[in-house]
Enzyme design. Sequence first.
Site, PDB file in Angstrom:
ATOM      1  N   LYS A 116       0.844  -1.198   0.000  1.00 45.39           N
ATOM      2  CA  LYS A 116       0.000   0.000   0.000  1.00 45.39           C
ATOM      3  C   LYS A 116       0.883   1.253   0.000  1.00 45.39           C
ATOM      4  O   LYS A 116       0.682   2.155  -0.775  1.00 45.39           O
ATOM      5  CB  LYS A 116      -0.920  -0.039   1.221  1.00 45.39           C
ATOM      6  CG  LYS A 116      -1.845   1.138   1.327  1.00 45.39           C
ATOM      7  CD  LYS A 116      -2.806   1.002   2.488  1.00 45.39           C
ATOM      8  CE  LYS A 116      -3.596   2.290   2.660  1.00 45.39           C
ATOM      9  NZ  LYS A 116      -4.511   2.252   3.789  1.00 45.39           N
TER      10      LYS A 116
ATOM     11  N   GLU B 173      10.689  -4.471   4.560  1.00 43.73           N
ATOM     12  CA  GLU B 173      10.819  -5.883   4.182  1.00 43.73           C
ATOM     13  C   GLU B 173      10.476  -6.077   2.699  1.00 43.73           C
ATOM     14  O   GLU B 173      11.192  -6.743   1.956  1.00 43.73           O
ATOM     15  CB  GLU B 173       9.870  -6.759   5.024  1.00 43.73           C
ATOM     16  CG  GLU B 173      10.181  -6.802   6.510  1.00 43.73           C
ATOM     17  CD  GLU B 173       9.570  -5.663   7.303  1.00 43.73           C
ATOM     18  OE1 GLU B 173       9.168  -4.633   6.702  1.00 43.73           O
ATOM     19  OE2 GLU B 173       9.489  -5.787   8.541  1.00 43.73           O
TER      20      GLU B 173
ATOM     21  N   GLY C  50      -4.846  -1.848   4.942  1.00 48.24           N
ATOM     22  CA  GLY C  50      -3.990  -2.938   4.459  1.00 48.24           C
ATOM     23  C   GLY C  50      -4.562  -4.314   4.762  1.00 48.24           C
ATOM     24  O   GLY C  50      -4.609  -5.200   3.907  1.00 48.24           O
ATOM     25  N   ARG C  51      -5.045  -4.487   5.982  1.00 48.06           N
ATOM     26  CA  ARG C  51      -5.543  -5.821   6.377  1.00 48.06           C
ATOM     27  C   ARG C  51      -6.962  -6.094   5.865  1.00 48.06           C
ATOM     28  O   ARG C  51      -7.526  -7.149   6.134  1.00 48.06           O
ATOM     29  CB  ARG C  51      -5.441  -5.986   7.892  1.00 48.06           C
ATOM     30  CG  ARG C  51      -6.107  -4.886   8.685  1.00 48.06           C
ATOM     31  CD  ARG C  51      -5.710  -4.904  10.154  1.00 48.06           C
ATOM     32  NE  ARG C  51      -6.239  -3.764  10.880  1.00 48.06           N
ATOM     33  CZ  ARG C  51      -5.647  -2.577  10.950  1.00 48.06           C
ATOM     34  NH1 ARG C  51      -4.503  -2.369  10.332  1.00 48.06           N
ATOM     35  NH2 ARG C  51      -6.196  -1.591  11.630  1.00 48.06           N
TER      36      ARG C  51
ATOM     37  N   GLU D 168      -4.399  -6.376  14.823  1.00 49.07           N
ATOM     38  CA  GLU D 168      -3.936  -5.060  14.386  1.00 49.07           C
ATOM     39  C   GLU D 168      -5.106  -4.064  14.413  1.00 49.07           C
ATOM     40  O   GLU D 168      -4.904  -2.870  14.549  1.00 49.07           O
ATOM     41  CB  GLU D 168      -3.332  -5.150  12.971  1.00 49.07           C
ATOM     42  CG  GLU D 168      -2.255  -4.106  12.725  1.00 49.07           C
ATOM     43  CD  GLU D 168      -1.536  -4.269  11.397  1.00 49.07           C
ATOM     44  OE1 GLU D 168      -2.143  -4.046  10.350  1.00 49.07           O
ATOM     45  OE2 GLU D 168      -0.339  -4.623  11.419  1.00 49.07           O
TER      46      GLU D 168
ATOM     47  N   HIS E  66      -3.317 -32.256  18.777  1.00 45.38           N
ATOM     48  CA  HIS E  66      -2.164 -32.985  19.289  1.00 45.38           C
ATOM     49  C   HIS E  66      -1.076 -32.038  19.776  1.00 45.38           C
ATOM     50  O   HIS E  66       0.083 -32.424  19.906  1.00 45.38           O
ATOM     51  CB  HIS E  66      -1.632 -33.935  18.209  1.00 45.38           C
ATOM     52  CG  HIS E  66      -2.662 -34.965  17.863  1.00 45.38           C
ATOM     53  ND1 HIS E  66      -2.791 -36.149  18.569  1.00 45.38           N
ATOM     54  CD2 HIS E  66      -3.668 -34.952  16.947  1.00 45.38           C
ATOM     55  CE1 HIS E  66      -3.815 -36.830  18.064  1.00 45.38           C
ATOM     56  NE2 HIS E  66      -4.367 -36.128  17.091  1.00 45.38           N
TER      57      HIS E  66
ATOM     58  N   LYS F 205       9.397  -0.119  13.831  1.00 44.01           N
ATOM     59  CA  LYS F 205       9.911   0.117  12.470  1.00 44.01           C
ATOM     60  C   LYS F 205      10.957   1.236  12.491  1.00 44.01           C
ATOM     61  O   LYS F 205      12.006   1.140  11.863  1.00 44.01           O
ATOM     62  CB  LYS F 205       8.772   0.554  11.536  1.00 44.01           C
ATOM     63  CG  LYS F 205       7.796  -0.518  11.143  1.00 44.01           C
ATOM     64  CD  LYS F 205       6.818   0.068  10.112  1.00 44.01           C
ATOM     65  CE  LYS F 205       5.650  -0.839   9.865  1.00 44.01           C
ATOM     66  NZ  LYS F 205       4.634  -0.259   9.004  1.00 44.01           N
TER      67      LYS F 205
END
Length: 545
Positions: free
Chosen positions: A207, A213, A268-269, A354, A385, A509
């Site tokens: 965005k 990253e 973004g999400r 978030e 498990h 960040k």
Amino acid sequence: MPELKKSPAWQALNAHYERIYPVHMRDLFDQDPHRFEKFSLQINDILFDFSKNRITEESLTLLTHLADHSGLKDQIEAMFRGDPINTTENRPALHTALRGSRQNTPIYVNNQDINPEINRVLSRIEHFCDQIRSGKWRGYSGKKITHIVNIGIGGSDLGPKTVLTALQPYADENIKVHFVSNVDQASIIETISTLSPETTLFIIASKTFTTQETMTNAHSARQWVMNSAKNTHAISKHFVAISTNQPAVIDFGIASDNIFEFWDWVGGRYSLWSAIGLSIAISIGFKNFTQLLQGANDVDHHFKNAPFESNIPVVMALLGIWYNNFFNAASHAILPYAHSLRYFSDYLQQCDMESNGKSIDRNGLQVNYETGPIIWGQSGPNGQHAFFQLIHQGTKLVPCDFIAPAHNRYESPDQHAILLANFLAQPEALMQGQTIEQVKKELDQNQLPLSLLQSKIFSGNRPSNSFLFKEVNPKTIGSLIALYEHKIFVQGCIWNINSFDQMGVELGKKLARSIVPELQNSQPISSHNCSTNGLINHYKKIRSS
Ligand code: F6P
């Protein structure tokens, strides 16, 4: 809204909690053979069974009063209308418009109807899908594209990855999609090591187009293509970008024709419905992509129109609040019983945590109640498990969502019955538990010592929701995700927090950016606290030895 806890609705729930706490769900089921009919709802082919919760009809009524108290109805309308409900960033949250744009009901942002813009980008996506899938789009050496690498992180990765993993039966077998998100170079190297630059298309999904990253991985990818093509013209054949930041994309070297726009009013999400879903559309085809949008749009209509007590996202949210704020449950587990849904809890973790991991309300005041829970989970059979022991017998209350399709891609009847039997057994065990009498009988029958009695008792009375649908198809996965998005929104409304910003990710960040140059020389560091200094200096020592 520090007054939330003082509201009559909250006070009534507090009093109700005292009455409900000692009640066992086992008894509620015994008393009412119609409990399932009363406490289950359906949208499209998704059945939502919430009867295994510590509630009565009165609980639901009281919880809806809390929703009324928060002015939920008006807040839902404000979201759909495009009011700037993301108050800290002064913008709307209009992911709903992305999936309703083909109905062309005008929605205005800055006095402009946004539907034509959304539809224009959708047409570009359709055209681009066709070019790639038909093989008309060729790489720099004239070969067809056979591999797509989506480079993005957070919402620019998890949405497409989750949906595409779920929809593998719909995927074009001639075009494989890969996802690179981690800045650990292993991620991109392991991905591209089996690919050829001549037949690979990179989608740089960001965005902001500033995420460290993503930009680092994007530069590595560009270098890889350039090493092979040795000509900058190749970039236009092998890179497209999805971003709101066109100048930064152009700076990177991607031509404006290769940019798929989206807008700052898409979080973004919440962005998989925008061009961020390009990798999904290429892989499953544009028609199926529109089915994904349709599934979400159906839920939007339901959410907007259904009365609260039969409104699935509202009920999901209210149940979450019931446990989070009255039973003090700190977390919520997401447990899909389908291999194809294995990233679903990762996706919801970002979407929920978030959005609602906030402690300052919309008036800038510290809240005095719990907000967003810890969302966690993994595929149900594996979880059984690993961590189900704690969910069944631990000291913590963990409300769970069990999710299963009635059909899976591969299914011998026997194997599928085992999968579904587990999906059905776990919520039942959590609800019913195992009483002292039942354990005594079992010990007796198996000639086991009485000393095991206490350890084998299951208290039960542990709540869960079950979602059961026909199959994982584009429409259903669209609906399922939209149900959770709106659940999160409702909870944010009741807690009076802004679910659409994410200020809490910025500090780390910023610090990381300042630490990078400090790692690039051998000088000892003293600019941080002694712990960070100690770690940096130790890092330098072990790197150099
Ligand atoms: O750091 C968090 C975040 O901003 C998320 O909200 C977002 O989904 C992710 O980073 C990626 O951001 P972008 O799409 O701008 O690269």
